[in-house]
Motif scaffolding. Structure first.
Motif, PDB file in Angstrom:
ATOM      1  N   ALA A 115      55.243 -37.022  85.847  1.00 51.94           N
ATOM      2  CA  ALA A 115      55.769 -37.511  84.568  1.00 51.94           C
ATOM      3  C   ALA A 115      56.448 -38.870  84.697  1.00 51.94           C
ATOM      4  O   ALA A 115      56.703 -39.534  83.688  1.00 51.94           O
ATOM      5  CB  ALA A 115      56.754 -36.494  83.983  1.00 51.94           C
ATOM      6  N   GLN A 116      56.722 -39.300  85.931  1.00 49.67           N
ATOM      7  CA  GLN A 116      57.367 -40.594  86.145  1.00 49.67           C
ATOM      8  C   GLN A 116      56.371 -41.751  86.157  1.00 49.67           C
ATOM      9  O   GLN A 116      56.764 -42.910  86.233  1.00 49.67           O
ATOM     10  CB  GLN A 116      58.152 -40.562  87.459  1.00 49.67           C
ATOM     11  CG  GLN A 116      59.346 -39.622  87.430  1.00 49.67           C
ATOM     12  CD  GLN A 116      60.006 -39.451  88.782  1.00 49.67           C
ATOM     13  OE1 GLN A 116      59.524 -39.957  89.792  1.00 49.67           O
ATOM     14  NE2 GLN A 116      61.110 -38.715  88.808  1.00 49.67           N
ATOM     15  N   ILE A 117      55.086 -41.451  86.067  1.00 47.92           N
ATOM     16  CA  ILE A 117      54.078 -42.512  86.029  1.00 47.92           C
ATOM     17  C   ILE A 117      54.088 -43.144  84.645  1.00 47.92           C
ATOM     18  O   ILE A 117      53.927 -42.455  83.635  1.00 47.92           O
ATOM     19  CB  ILE A 117      52.670 -41.947  86.356  1.00 47.92           C
ATOM     20  CG1 ILE A 117      52.640 -41.445  87.801  1.00 47.92           C
ATOM     21  CG2 ILE A 117      51.591 -43.000  86.120  1.00 47.92           C
ATOM     22  CD1 ILE A 117      51.348 -40.756  88.192  1.00 47.92           C
ATOM     23  N   GLU A 174      45.574 -30.038  82.784  1.00 52.44           N
ATOM     24  CA  GLU A 174      47.015 -29.802  82.881  1.00 52.44           C
ATOM     25  C   GLU A 174      47.724 -31.023  83.455  1.00 52.44           C
ATOM     26  O   GLU A 174      48.793 -31.431  82.978  1.00 52.44           O
ATOM     27  CB  GLU A 174      47.292 -28.579  83.742  1.00 52.44           C
ATOM     28  CG  GLU A 174      48.773 -28.212  83.824  1.00 52.44           C
ATOM     29  CD  GLU A 174      49.029 -26.949  84.620  1.00 52.44           C
ATOM     30  OE1 GLU A 174      50.041 -26.266  84.340  1.00 52.44           O
ATOM     31  OE2 GLU A 174      48.234 -26.622  85.532  1.00 52.44           O
ATOM     32  N   LEU A 175      47.116 -31.613  84.495  1.00 46.04           N
ATOM     33  CA  LEU A 175      47.691 -32.805  85.104  1.00 46.04           C
ATOM     34  C   LEU A 175      47.837 -33.923  84.077  1.00 46.04           C
ATOM     35  O   LEU A 175      48.892 -34.578  84.004  1.00 46.04           O
ATOM     36  CB  LEU A 175      46.809 -33.271  86.263  1.00 46.04           C
ATOM     37  CG  LEU A 175      47.103 -34.657  86.839  1.00 46.04           C
ATOM     38  CD1 LEU A 175      48.511 -34.708  87.409  1.00 46.04           C
ATOM     39  CD2 LEU A 175      46.073 -35.025  87.890  1.00 46.04           C
ATOM     40  N   ALA A 176      46.809 -34.150  83.286  1.00 44.03           N
ATOM     41  CA  ALA A 176      46.871 -35.205  82.270  1.00 44.03           C
ATOM     42  C   ALA A 176      48.014 -34.956  81.293  1.00 44.03           C
ATOM     43  O   ALA A 176      48.623 -35.900  80.777  1.00 44.03           O
ATOM     44  CB  ALA A 176      45.545 -35.299  81.531  1.00 44.03           C
ATOM     45  N   GLY A 177      48.329 -33.684  81.057  1.00 46.13           N
ATOM     46  CA  GLY A 177      49.433 -33.357  80.167  1.00 46.13           C
ATOM     47  C   GLY A 177      50.793 -33.671  80.751  1.00 46.13           C
ATOM     48  O   GLY A 177      51.765 -33.835  79.999  1.00 46.13           O
ATOM     49  N   TRP A 178      50.885 -33.761  82.078  1.00 46.18           N
ATOM     50  CA  TRP A 178      52.165 -34.082  82.715  1.00 46.18           C
ATOM     51  C   TRP A 178      52.470 -35.577  82.667  1.00 46.18           C
ATOM     52  O   TRP A 178      53.636 -35.969  82.748  1.00 46.18           O
ATOM     53  CB  TRP A 178      52.152 -33.645  84.186  1.00 46.18           C
ATOM     54  CG  TRP A 178      52.047 -32.172  84.403  1.00 46.18           C
ATOM     55  CD1 TRP A 178      52.362 -31.173  83.527  1.00 46.18           C
ATOM     56  CD2 TRP A 178      51.600 -31.517  85.600  1.00 46.18           C
ATOM     57  NE1 TRP A 178      52.136 -29.946  84.087  1.00 46.18           N
ATOM     58  CE2 TRP A 178      51.670 -30.112  85.362  1.00 46.18           C
ATOM     59  CE3 TRP A 178      51.139 -31.969  86.833  1.00 46.18           C
ATOM     60  CZ2 TRP A 178      51.294 -29.175  86.326  1.00 46.18           C
ATOM     61  CZ3 TRP A 178      50.769 -31.034  87.799  1.00 46.18           C
ATOM     62  CH2 TRP A 178      50.857 -29.654  87.532  1.00 46.18           C
ATOM     63  N   ILE A 179      51.425 -36.413  82.600  1.00 44.82           N
ATOM     64  CA  ILE A 179      51.601 -37.866  82.654  1.00 44.82           C
ATOM     65  C   ILE A 179      51.703 -38.405  81.232  1.00 44.82           C
ATOM     66  O   ILE A 179      50.787 -38.209  80.431  1.00 44.82           O
ATOM     67  CB  ILE A 179      50.422 -38.536  83.388  1.00 44.82           C
ATOM     68  CG1 ILE A 179      50.277 -37.953  84.798  1.00 44.82           C
ATOM     69  CG2 ILE A 179      50.611 -40.049  83.441  1.00 44.82           C
ATOM     70  CD1 ILE A 179      49.013 -38.394  85.514  1.00 44.82           C
TER      71      ILE A 179
END
Length: 284
Positions: free
Chosen positions: A219-221, A243-248
Motif C-alpha cells: 500500500a506504500q507504493i 487481491e494484490l492490485a487491491g492493496w496498491i
C-alpha cells in the motif's frame, strides 16, 4: 549464445556497478522515455526477447541480468535477498543517468521493482508488475523452483533446461530452441551451479519470510501500477494478482488468458499492447 535484438543493431555490453559485472542491452531512441525490464529468479534478459523491440519503437529500453544471473557476475559475500537487488538497481540507474524510468518487473523482477518503488518513490514514473514475487510463500511453488533450477544447473542438458522453462509456460511448446540454447549456455558456464545456489536463497522459507511484502508494504507504493497475471500461472491463481492490485492505491489489474508465468513470452502481442498503452498514459 548471446541474444541480439531482432531489429536493433545492438549487442549486449557489460557495465561494472555495485561490485557486479553486469550484462546489459539497450534499444530505442536515446531521447525517448526510458523503461527498465527486470527478469525473474534464475533467469536472464532473454526473458524479454519478444518485448524489447516492441517497446523500443517509442521508448529507450534497458534490460539487464541481475547479480548472480545470466552472464552477470555472482560475487560471494554480497546479498542475494531483495534489498541486494534493489541496491544494485539503484546504482545501475545512477550509472545510466536514469532519474525516473518506468519499471517492468517479472516474478522476482516485480518483487524488486515493488521494493524499489517503496524505498525510492520518486525514482520511477510507472510500475508494471508481472506475476510478482513477494506476495506469499507457497512451499509447493518454492520447492518446484528450487528443484528444477538446481537440476538444470547441476546437470545442464537440453532436457533439464527445457523442463525448467516449461514450468513457466501454459504451453510447453512455447519454449523455443533459441531460449533453451541461451539458458543452456548460461547454466554451463563455470560457477553457474554455485551462483544458482546463492540466488535460490529466497526459496528458503526463513529467508523468504523476512523478504515478503505485507499488504501495508504494498500500500506504500505511490507510482501508477499495472498488475498482469496469467490464468494458468503455476505460481498462483489470478485471484492472487487481483487481491494484490487491491492493496496498491489506484493499481489496475490486467488478467491474461491462456498463459502461464511468462505472459510476455507466450502472448507477446497482447502483453506488449497492454504495457505500451499503460506506459503511454498521461505522459508529460
Amino acid at each position: 549464445m548471446i541474444w541480439v535484438p531482432k531489429e536493433q543493431a545492438l549487442s549486449p555490453r557489460r557495465v561494472y556497478v555495485d561490485g557486479v559485472r553486469t550484462r546489459l542491452v539497450e534499444a530505442g531512441p536515446p531521447a525517448a522515455p526510458p523503461v527498465v525490464l527486470l527478469h525473474g529468479v534464475g533467469g536472464h534478459l532473454e526473458a524479454w526477447t519478444h518485448t524489447i523491440d516492441a517497446l523500443a519503437v517509442d521508448h529507450r529500453v534497458f534490460a539487464y541480468d541481475f547479480p548472480g544471473h545470466g552472464w552477470s557476475s555472482a560475487p560471494a559475500g554480497r546479498s542475494y535477498e531483495v534489498e541486494g537487488y534493489v541496491r544494485h538497481l539503484s546504482v545501475l540507474l545512477d550509472h545510466l543517468g536514469l532519474e525516473a524510468p518506468d519499471l517492468v518487473g517479472l516474478s522476482l523482477g516485480g518483487w524488486v521493482g515493488a521494493a524499489f518503488a517503496r524505498r525510492f518513490p520518486s525514482g520511477l514514473r510507472r510500475l508494471v508488475l508481472v506475476a510478482p514475487g513477494g506476495v506469499r510463500a507457497d512451499p509447493t511453488v518454492m520447492n518446484a523452483i528450487r528443484t528444477l533450477s538446481a537440476a538444470a544447473t547441476e546437470a545442464p542438458t537440453e532436457k533439464s533446461v527445457r523442463e525448467r522453462l516449461a514450468w513457466l509456460m501454459a504451453d510447453p511448446a512455447t519454449v523455443t530452441a533459441d531460449l533453451v540454447g541461451a539458458r543452456l549456455a548460461i547454466y554451463r558456464r563455470p560457477g553457474a551451479s554455485e551462483a544458482m545456489e546463492r540466488v535460490l536463497c529466497l526459496q528458503d522459507p526463513e529467508v523468504r519470510a523476512r523478504n515478503l511484502l505485507s499488504p501495508v508494504d504494498w500500500a506504500q507504493i505511490t507510482a501508477p501500477t499495472l498488475v498482469v497475471w496469467g490464468d494458468r500461472d503455476a505460481t498462483g491463481p489470478q485471484s492472487v494478482g487481483q487481491e494484490l492490485a487491491g492493496w496498491i492505491p489506484g493499481a489496475r489489474f490486467a488478467p491474461m488468458a491462456g498463459v502461464g508465468h511468462w505472459p510476455q513470452f507466450e502472448d507477446p502481442a497482447t502483453f506488449n499492447a497492454l504495457v505500451r498503452a499503460f506506459l503511454q498514459e498521461k505522459r508529460i
